[in-house]
Design a protein around this motif. Structure first.
Motif, PDB file in Angstrom:
ATOM      1  N   VAL A 225       0.852  -1.188   0.000  1.00 29.86           N
ATOM      2  CA  VAL A 225       0.000   0.000   0.000  1.00 29.86           C
ATOM      3  C   VAL A 225       0.889   1.240   0.000  1.00 29.86           C
ATOM      4  CG1 VAL A 225      -1.864   1.219   1.215  1.00 29.86           C
ATOM      5  CG2 VAL A 225      -1.708  -1.286   1.338  1.00 29.86           C
ATOM      6  N   VAL A 226       0.423   2.316  -0.634  1.00 26.91           N
ATOM      7  CA  VAL A 226       1.149   3.591  -0.634  1.00 26.91           C
ATOM      8  C   VAL A 226       0.299   4.643   0.066  1.00 26.91           C
ATOM      9  CG1 VAL A 226       2.217   5.395  -2.030  1.00 26.91           C
ATOM     10  CG2 VAL A 226       2.307   3.014  -2.799  1.00 26.91           C
ATOM     11  N   LEU A 227       0.870   5.306   1.065  1.00 28.64           N
ATOM     12  CA  LEU A 227       0.205   6.414   1.745  1.00 28.64           C
ATOM     13  C   LEU A 227       0.873   7.718   1.330  1.00 28.64           C
ATOM     14  CD1 LEU A 227       0.147   3.833   3.849  1.00 28.64           C
ATOM     15  CD2 LEU A 227      -0.861   5.529   5.372  1.00 28.64           C
ATOM     16  N   CYS A 228       0.070   8.698   0.950  1.00 28.43           N
ATOM     17  CA  CYS A 228       0.590  10.006   0.556  1.00 28.43           C
ATOM     18  C   CYS A 228       0.230  11.022   1.627  1.00 28.43           C
ATOM     19  CB  CYS A 228       0.002  10.424  -0.791  1.00 28.43           C
ATOM     20  SG  CYS A 228       0.416   9.306  -2.149  1.00 28.43           S
ATOM     21  N   ASP A 229       1.247  11.573   2.274  1.00 27.52           N
ATOM     22  CA  ASP A 229       1.051  12.486   3.397  1.00 27.52           C
ATOM     23  C   ASP A 229       0.923  13.925   2.907  1.00 27.52           C
ATOM     24  OD1 ASP A 229       0.957  13.719   5.847  1.00 27.52           O
ATOM     25  OD2 ASP A 229       3.034  13.334   6.372  1.00 27.52           O
ATOM     26  N   GLU A 230      -0.325  14.374   2.698  1.00 31.78           N
ATOM     27  CA  GLU A 230      -0.631  15.748   2.286  1.00 31.78           C
ATOM     28  C   GLU A 230       0.089  16.136   1.000  1.00 31.78           C
ATOM     29  OE1 GLU A 230      -0.167  18.497   5.499  1.00 31.78           O
ATOM     30  OE2 GLU A 230      -1.575  17.427   6.799  1.00 31.78           O
TER      31      GLU A 230
ATOM     32  N   ALA B 101       1.788   0.059 -11.869  1.00 36.24           N
ATOM     33  CA  ALA B 101       2.762  -0.710 -12.640  1.00 36.24           C
ATOM     34  C   ALA B 101       3.591  -1.621 -11.747  1.00 36.24           C
ATOM     35  CB  ALA B 101       3.682   0.240 -13.414  1.00 36.24           C
ATOM     36  N   ALA B 102       3.825  -1.193 -10.495  1.00 37.48           N
ATOM     37  CA  ALA B 102       4.671  -1.959  -9.578  1.00 37.48           C
ATOM     38  C   ALA B 102       3.885  -2.960  -8.741  1.00 37.48           C
ATOM     39  CB  ALA B 102       5.436  -1.003  -8.656  1.00 37.48           C
ATOM     40  N   GLY B 103       2.591  -3.057  -8.973  1.00 43.05           N
ATOM     41  CA  GLY B 103       1.799  -4.076  -8.302  1.00 43.05           C
ATOM     42  C   GLY B 103       1.237  -3.696  -6.955  1.00 43.05           C
ATOM     43  N   ALA B 104       1.183  -2.407  -6.639  1.00 35.56           N
ATOM     44  CA  ALA B 104       0.570  -1.988  -5.375  1.00 35.56           C
ATOM     45  C   ALA B 104      -0.928  -2.269  -5.398  1.00 35.56           C
ATOM     46  CB  ALA B 104       0.829  -0.504  -5.120  1.00 35.56           C
ATOM     47  N   HIS B 105      -1.501  -2.478  -4.229  1.00 37.06           N
ATOM     48  CA  HIS B 105      -2.917  -2.816  -4.141  1.00 37.06           C
ATOM     49  C   HIS B 105      -3.806  -1.607  -3.889  1.00 37.06           C
ATOM     50  CE1 HIS B 105      -0.722  -6.584  -3.117  1.00 37.06           C
ATOM     51  NE2 HIS B 105      -1.562  -7.047  -4.006  1.00 37.06           N
ATOM     52  N   GLY B 106      -3.215  -0.500  -3.457  1.00 36.13           N
ATOM     53  CA  GLY B 106      -4.032   0.677  -3.238  1.00 36.13           C
ATOM     54  C   GLY B 106      -3.240   1.868  -2.740  1.00 36.13           C
ATOM     55  N   ILE B 107      -3.895   3.030  -2.822  1.00 32.14           N
ATOM     56  CA  ILE B 107      -3.323   4.303  -2.379  1.00 32.14           C
ATOM     57  C   ILE B 107      -4.221   4.852  -1.285  1.00 32.14           C
ATOM     58  CG2 ILE B 107      -2.649   6.642  -3.087  1.00 32.14           C
ATOM     59  CD1 ILE B 107      -1.073   4.654  -4.631  1.00 32.14           C
ATOM     60  N   ILE B 108      -3.624   5.464  -0.276  1.00 30.73           N
ATOM     61  CA  ILE B 108      -4.391   6.116   0.784  1.00 30.73           C
ATOM     62  C   ILE B 108      -3.977   7.580   0.862  1.00 30.73           C
ATOM     63  CG2 ILE B 108      -4.948   6.155   3.246  1.00 30.73           C
ATOM     64  CD1 ILE B 108      -4.335   3.184   3.361  1.00 30.73           C
TER      65      ILE B 108
ATOM     66  N   LEU C  89       4.187   1.954   2.199  1.00 32.99           N
ATOM     67  CA  LEU C  89       5.201   2.980   1.990  1.00 32.99           C
ATOM     68  C   LEU C  89       4.548   4.347   2.167  1.00 32.99           C
ATOM     69  CD1 LEU C  89       6.837   1.562  -1.274  1.00 32.99           C
ATOM     70  CD2 LEU C  89       7.655   1.272   1.076  1.00 32.99           C
ATOM     71  N   VAL C  90       5.167   5.202   2.972  1.00 32.71           N
ATOM     72  CA  VAL C  90       4.618   6.540   3.214  1.00 32.71           C
ATOM     73  C   VAL C  90       5.489   7.576   2.519  1.00 32.71           C
ATOM     74  CG1 VAL C  90       3.723   8.139   4.932  1.00 32.71           C
ATOM     75  CG2 VAL C  90       3.895   5.703   5.478  1.00 32.71           C
ATOM     76  N   ILE C  91       4.866   8.370   1.650  1.00 35.62           N
ATOM     77  CA  ILE C  91       5.566   9.409   0.892  1.00 35.62           C
ATOM     78  C   ILE C  91       5.117  10.768   1.405  1.00 35.62           C
ATOM     79  CG2 ILE C  91       6.044  10.341  -1.393  1.00 35.62           C
ATOM     80  CD1 ILE C  91       7.019   7.458  -0.955  1.00 35.62           C
ATOM     81  N   GLY C  92       6.078  11.630   1.743  1.00 34.40           N
ATOM     82  CA  GLY C  92       5.759  12.929   2.313  1.00 34.40           C
ATOM     83  C   GLY C  92       5.353  13.970   1.287  1.00 34.40           C
TER      84      GLY C  92
ATOM     85  N   LEU D 156      11.065   5.040  -6.859  1.00 34.43           N
ATOM     86  CA  LEU D 156      12.262   4.302  -6.447  1.00 34.43           C
ATOM     87  C   LEU D 156      11.934   3.289  -5.354  1.00 34.43           C
ATOM     88  CD1 LEU D 156      14.821   7.248  -6.423  1.00 34.43           C
ATOM     89  CD2 LEU D 156      14.776   5.338  -8.027  1.00 34.43           C
ATOM     90  N   MET D 157      11.150   3.709  -4.370  1.00 32.05           N
ATOM     91  CA  MET D 157      10.780   2.811  -3.280  1.00 32.05           C
ATOM     92  C   MET D 157       9.927   1.650  -3.783  1.00 32.05           C
ATOM     93  SD  MET D 157      12.026   3.805  -0.280  1.00 32.05           S
ATOM     94  CE  MET D 157      10.897   3.107   0.913  1.00 32.05           C
ATOM     95  N   LEU D 158       8.989   1.949  -4.647  1.00 28.64           N
ATOM     96  CA  LEU D 158       8.099   0.909  -5.163  1.00 28.64           C
ATOM     97  C   LEU D 158       8.866  -0.118  -5.998  1.00 28.64           C
ATOM     98  CD1 LEU D 158       5.015   3.108  -6.089  1.00 28.64           C
ATOM     99  CD2 LEU D 158       4.920   1.055  -4.661  1.00 28.64           C
TER     100      LEU D 158
END
Length: 276
Positions: free
Chosen positions: A128-133, A149-156, A224-227, A264-266
């Protein structure tokens, strides 16, 4: 016939970006996102079950009709924002807005549980990818494209101070948003706790991370949390991460664009998982 009667029953009117002058180009992205103008148009959009990402209402101009629109929008899960009337004038390029604008979303948001259920249905380790603001819709669209493309299951994403799933995000994602579950939550730290309770480890991308992504095991169930573009990870979000991970850099720059960091992280996560 009253002007309001003429408008009643018509489809929601979206602003088009034709005729923009150079000094108004700063509003091009907002116009491309598909603003809905006026009280009747916004109510019709709500009646039709359209997902509205944000509803902007003029400060100090609240009457019974606008209070009704705000209440309906909140019930539907939209973010209601009080703004100065001059901002509404600018966003609409001075077209009639009657004290209210709405920003339509291109798809409905899901719940965190839907994302976890998708991973279970596929028999895959949750990613899962979390986008912080993350406020730039171009960055959000790029992250969604890479995540798919990298196979993540969802975004928050959080409800406040964040880009939503608008037409410009759909365009930037090259249509990937149509294949990606996106949950929008009132509180990102609460979402992190929910993921942790479900067995996921939370990895925040941060310059101060003790280990590099190359030296971190990313093969388990994780988020993964992206700022944000300017401030990176917020303090509370940072405190709730299980690990902080840095992206190795040898140049003079100290940080990367948010969507580049996410990519890069994904892909490091995908590389580790596929090389097991």
């Amino acid at each position: 016939m009253d002007k309001r009667d003429r408008n009643r029953g018509q489809a929601p009117r979206h602003v088009r970006p034709e005729g923009l002058t150079i000094e108004k180009e700063e509003f091009r992205d907002k116009l491309d996102e598909g603003l809905i103008l006026g009280r009747n148009a916004v109510l019709e959009a709500l009646d039709a079950g359209m997902t509205l990402d944000k509803v902007y209402i003029a400060k100090g101009d609240i009457d019974a009709a606008l209070r009704h629109i705000a209440s309906r929008a909140r019930e539907a899960g939209s973010v209601v924002v009080d703004v100065d009337r001059r901002r509404l004038d600018a966003m609409s390029l001075n077209q009639t807005h009657q004290g209210v604008l709405a920003l339509a979303a291109v798809k409905a948001y899901c719940e965190i549980e839907d994302i976890l259920a998708l991973a279970a249905e596929r028999g895959e380790t949750p990613l899962v990818v979390l986008c912080d603001e993350l406020s730039d819709p171009h960055n959000l669209g790029a992250i969604i494209r890479t995540a798919e493309a990298a196979g993540a299951h969802g975004i928050i994403i959080p409800k406040r101070r964040s880009a939503g799933i608008t037409p410009i995000v759909q365009k930037t994602s090259a249509g990937a948003v149509n294949h990606m579950l996106v949950a929008r939550v009132p509180n990102l730290t609460a979402a992190i706790k929910t993921l942790q309770q479900a067995g996921l480890w939370i990895y925040g991308a941060a310059m101060e991370g003790e280990k590099s992504m190359w030296d971190t095991d990313l093969t388990g169930p994780l988020a993964l949390v992206i700022g944000s573009e300017g401030d990176g990870l917020g303090r509370l979000v940072t405190e709730h991460c299980d690990f902080l991970v840095n992206i190795p850099m040898t140049g003079k720059m100290s940080s990367l664009n948010a969507s580049v960091s996410a990519a890069l992280m994904l892909y490091e996560t995908m590389r580790q998982r596929t090389s097991k």
